[in-house]
Design a protein around this motif. Structure first.
Motif, PDB file in Angstrom:
ATOM      1  N   LYS A 299       0.825  -1.200   0.000  1.00 12.28           N
ATOM      2  CA  LYS A 299       0.000   0.000   0.000  1.00 12.28           C
ATOM      3  C   LYS A 299       0.860   1.251   0.000  1.00 12.28           C
ATOM      4  CE  LYS A 299      -4.085  -1.688   2.288  1.00 12.28           C
ATOM      5  NZ  LYS A 299      -4.980  -1.523   3.410  1.00 12.28           N
ATOM      6  N   SER A 300       0.362   2.254  -0.682  1.00 11.99           N
ATOM      7  CA  SER A 300       1.051   3.538  -0.681  1.00 11.99           C
ATOM      8  C   SER A 300       0.783   4.247   0.648  1.00 11.99           C
ATOM      9  CB  SER A 300       0.559   4.400  -1.840  1.00 11.99           C
ATOM     10  OG  SER A 300      -0.772   4.820  -1.606  1.00 11.99           O
ATOM     11  N   LYS A 301       1.627   5.208   0.944  1.00 11.44           N
ATOM     12  CA  LYS A 301       1.460   5.977   2.176  1.00 11.44           C
ATOM     13  C   LYS A 301       0.152   6.761   2.127  1.00 11.44           C
ATOM     14  CE  LYS A 301       4.076   9.016   5.199  1.00 11.44           C
ATOM     15  NZ  LYS A 301       5.342   9.733   5.365  1.00 11.44           N
ATOM     16  N   GLY A 302      -0.156   7.342   0.983  1.00 14.81           N
ATOM     17  CA  GLY A 302      -1.396   8.116   0.849  1.00 14.81           C
ATOM     18  C   GLY A 302      -2.635   7.278   1.083  1.00 14.81           C
ATOM     19  N   LEU A 303      -2.650   6.074   0.528  1.00 16.66           N
ATOM     20  CA  LEU A 303      -3.787   5.181   0.722  1.00 16.66           C
ATOM     21  C   LEU A 303      -3.887   4.742   2.184  1.00 16.66           C
ATOM     22  CD1 LEU A 303      -6.097   3.717  -0.677  1.00 16.66           C
ATOM     23  CD2 LEU A 303      -4.530   1.845  -1.176  1.00 16.66           C
ATOM     24  N   ALA A 304      -2.751   4.486   2.812  1.00 21.86           N
ATOM     25  CA  ALA A 304      -2.747   4.108   4.227  1.00 21.86           C
ATOM     26  C   ALA A 304      -3.300   5.237   5.093  1.00 21.86           C
ATOM     27  CB  ALA A 304      -1.341   3.721   4.673  1.00 21.86           C
ATOM     28  N   VAL A 305      -2.938   6.476   4.777  1.00 20.86           N
ATOM     29  CA  VAL A 305      -3.454   7.632   5.520  1.00 20.86           C
ATOM     30  C   VAL A 305      -4.964   7.736   5.318  1.00 20.86           C
ATOM     31  CG1 VAL A 305      -3.459  10.151   5.627  1.00 20.86           C
ATOM     32  CG2 VAL A 305      -1.294   8.929   5.540  1.00 20.86           C
TER      33      VAL A 305
ATOM     34  N   GLN B 129      -7.108   5.495   4.629  1.00 21.83           N
ATOM     35  CA  GLN B 129      -7.827   4.390   5.258  1.00 21.83           C
ATOM     36  C   GLN B 129      -7.592   4.311   6.765  1.00 21.83           C
ATOM     37  OE1 GLN B 129      -6.483   1.010   2.988  1.00 21.83           O
ATOM     38  NE2 GLN B 129      -8.036   1.335   1.415  1.00 21.83           N
ATOM     39  N   GLY B 130      -6.746   5.168   7.314  1.00 17.49           N
ATOM     40  CA  GLY B 130      -6.489   5.169   8.755  1.00 17.49           C
ATOM     41  C   GLY B 130      -5.731   3.939   9.205  1.00 17.49           C
ATOM     42  N   LYS B 131      -4.694   3.601   8.471  1.00 20.27           N
ATOM     43  CA  LYS B 131      -3.899   2.406   8.777  1.00 20.27           C
ATOM     44  C   LYS B 131      -2.637   2.776   9.549  1.00 20.27           C
ATOM     45  CE  LYS B 131      -6.460  -0.397   6.256  1.00 20.27           C
ATOM     46  NZ  LYS B 131      -7.079  -1.608   6.692  1.00 20.27           N
ATOM     47  N   CYS B 132      -2.017   1.783  10.145  1.00 21.53           N
ATOM     48  CA  CYS B 132      -0.784   1.930  10.914  1.00 21.53           C
ATOM     49  C   CYS B 132       0.341   2.472  10.025  1.00 21.53           C
ATOM     50  CB  CYS B 132      -0.394   0.561  11.468  1.00 21.53           C
ATOM     51  SG  CYS B 132       1.257   0.468  12.171  1.00 21.53           S
ATOM     52  N   PRO B 133       1.106   3.456  10.488  1.00 15.50           N
ATOM     53  CA  PRO B 133       2.202   3.989   9.682  1.00 15.50           C
ATOM     54  C   PRO B 133       3.338   2.984   9.462  1.00 15.50           C
ATOM     55  CG  PRO B 133       1.739   5.434  11.546  1.00 15.50           C
ATOM     56  CD  PRO B 133       0.918   4.204  11.719  1.00 15.50           C
TER      57      PRO B 133
ATOM     58  N   GLY C  53      -2.692  -2.542   9.833  1.00 15.10           N
ATOM     59  CA  GLY C  53      -3.543  -2.487  11.021  1.00 15.10           C
ATOM     60  C   GLY C  53      -4.347  -1.202  11.088  1.00 15.10           C
ATOM     61  N   HIS C  54      -5.507  -1.289  11.694  1.00 21.30           N
ATOM     62  CA  HIS C  54      -6.396  -0.126  11.819  1.00 21.30           C
ATOM     63  C   HIS C  54      -6.012   0.727  13.018  1.00 21.30           C
ATOM     64  CE1 HIS C  54      -9.166  -1.656   8.805  1.00 21.30           C
ATOM     65  NE2 HIS C  54      -8.979  -2.855   9.348  1.00 21.30           N
ATOM     66  N   LEU C  55      -6.072   2.027  12.856  1.00 19.18           N
ATOM     67  CA  LEU C  55      -5.781   2.950  13.945  1.00 19.18           C
ATOM     68  C   LEU C  55      -6.965   3.083  14.897  1.00 19.18           C
ATOM     69  CD1 LEU C  55      -3.764   4.947  15.162  1.00 19.18           C
ATOM     70  CD2 LEU C  55      -4.673   6.687  13.641  1.00 19.18           C
TER      71      LEU C  55
ATOM     72  N   TYR D 201      -8.907  12.322  11.000  1.00 18.10           N
ATOM     73  CA  TYR D 201      -7.794  12.672  10.121  1.00 18.10           C
ATOM     74  C   TYR D 201      -6.774  13.563  10.821  1.00 18.10           C
ATOM     75  CZ  TYR D 201      -9.628  10.074   6.284  1.00 18.10           C
ATOM     76  OH  TYR D 201     -10.048   9.031   5.496  1.00 18.10           O
ATOM     77  N   ALA D 202      -7.203  14.349  11.783  1.00 14.90           N
ATOM     78  CA  ALA D 202      -6.237  15.123  12.566  1.00 14.90           C
ATOM     79  C   ALA D 202      -5.321  14.170  13.329  1.00 14.90           C
ATOM     80  CB  ALA D 202      -6.961  16.064  13.525  1.00 14.90           C
ATOM     81  N   ARG D 203      -5.885  13.132  13.925  1.00 19.18           N
ATOM     82  CA  ARG D 203      -5.067  12.146  14.646  1.00 19.18           C
ATOM     83  C   ARG D 203      -4.171  11.352  13.698  1.00 19.18           C
ATOM     84  NH1 ARG D 203      -7.099   9.480  20.082  1.00 19.18           N
ATOM     85  NH2 ARG D 203      -7.496  11.415  21.166  1.00 19.18           N
ATOM     86  N   ILE D 204      -4.719  10.969  12.572  1.00 22.26           N
ATOM     87  CA  ILE D 204      -3.931  10.198  11.604  1.00 22.26           C
ATOM     88  C   ILE D 204      -2.749  11.025  11.111  1.00 22.26           C
ATOM     89  CG2 ILE D 204      -3.972   9.176   9.292  1.00 22.26           C
ATOM     90  CD1 ILE D 204      -6.954   8.430   9.908  1.00 22.26           C
ATOM     91  N   PHE D 205      -2.992  12.260  10.697  1.00 21.19           N
ATOM     92  CA  PHE D 205      -1.906  13.123  10.219  1.00 21.19           C
ATOM     93  C   PHE D 205      -0.876  13.357  11.311  1.00 21.19           C
ATOM     94  CE2 PHE D 205      -4.680  15.387   6.809  1.00 21.19           C
ATOM     95  CZ  PHE D 205      -4.557  14.281   5.982  1.00 21.19           C
ATOM     96  N   TYR D 206      -1.348  13.600  12.535  1.00 21.76           N
ATOM     97  CA  TYR D 206      -0.436  13.848  13.643  1.00 21.76           C
ATOM     98  C   TYR D 206       0.461  12.638  13.888  1.00 21.76           C
ATOM     99  CZ  TYR D 206       1.222  15.825  18.016  1.00 21.76           C
ATOM    100  OH  TYR D 206       2.019  16.343  18.996  1.00 21.76           O
ATOM    101  N   LEU D 207      -0.125  11.451  13.862  1.00 21.05           N
ATOM    102  CA  LEU D 207       0.660  10.229  14.072  1.00 21.05           C
ATOM    103  C   LEU D 207       1.685  10.042  12.957  1.00 21.05           C
ATOM    104  CD1 LEU D 207       1.190   7.629  15.676  1.00 21.05           C
ATOM    105  CD2 LEU D 207      -0.580   6.531  14.294  1.00 21.05           C
ATOM    106  N   TYR D 208       1.286  10.284  11.725  1.00 24.53           N
ATOM    107  CA  TYR D 208       2.207  10.112  10.601  1.00 24.53           C
ATOM    108  C   TYR D 208       3.325  11.158  10.629  1.00 24.53           C
ATOM    109  CZ  TYR D 208       0.069   6.331   7.971  1.00 24.53           C
ATOM    110  OH  TYR D 208      -0.360   5.096   7.561  1.00 24.53           O
ATOM    111  N   ILE D 209       3.020  12.371  11.077  1.00 23.34           N
ATOM    112  CA  ILE D 209       4.027  13.435  11.072  1.00 23.34           C
ATOM    113  C   ILE D 209       4.935  13.356  12.303  1.00 23.34           C
ATOM    114  CG2 ILE D 209       4.359  15.936  11.182  1.00 23.34           C
ATOM    115  CD1 ILE D 209       1.679  16.168   9.609  1.00 23.34           C
ATOM    116  N   PHE D 210       4.340  13.192  13.488  1.00 18.36           N
ATOM    117  CA  PHE D 210       5.104  13.295  14.732  1.00 18.36           C
ATOM    118  C   PHE D 210       5.278  11.973  15.487  1.00 18.36           C
ATOM    119  CE2 PHE D 210       3.087  17.501  14.159  1.00 18.36           C
ATOM    120  CZ  PHE D 210       4.247  18.237  14.000  1.00 18.36           C
TER     121      PHE D 210
END
Length: 131
Positions: A4-10, A12-16, A21-23, A107-116
């Motif tokens: 899976k691409s990173k964009g698709l994982a984001v 779908q709310g998947k583990c970075p 896995g689902h977040l 999506y705020a949580r997903i982006f935050y997890l992926y960034i930080f």
């Protein structure tokens, strides 16, 4: 093995780390449980929350989403329906917030997890070699 691409994982709310896995434990519009985030990935067992209250920083991303939503809504109403009363702006924006809050929260949580979150993608092969 997941490719899976990173964009698709984001989206779908998947583990970075494994992108499988689902977040979140429940669906976005399960209003009783939409905020419940898993502590660990059910596939690779990585811990999502690096420290207590880690996701508190996601409120800044959520705020940016809200401001963006307000600005876009106000622009569309002004451009296509002007002149209208201020009540139209209020009703539109309040309605959008109620409808989109679960998605903005997630999506705020997903982006935050992926960034930080400090988690980098590892293929299934890399994960099995490390264990």
């Amino acid at each position: 093995m997941s490719t899976k691409s990173k964009g698709l994982a984001v989206l779908q709310g998947k583990c970075p780390q494994c992108r499988e896995g689902h977040l979140f434990t429940h669906g976005a519009y399960n209003l009783k449980n939409f905020m419940k985030t898993r502590t660990h990935c059910e596939v690779c067992n990585v811990r999502f929350e690096k420290e207590p209250r880690f996701f508190d920083g996601a409120m800044y991303i959520s705020y940016a989403f809200s401001v963006g939503l307000f600005l876009v809504s106000a622009f569309i109403i002004y451009a296509f329906f002007h002149p209208v009363s201020e009540n139209v702006y209020l009703i539109a924006i309040i309605s959008e917030v109620f409808l989109l809050y679960p998605l903005m929260f997630r999506y705020a949580r997903i982006f935050y997890l992926y960034i930080f979150g400090g988690l980098k993608y590892k293929s299934e092969l890399e994960r099995t070699e490390n264990n």
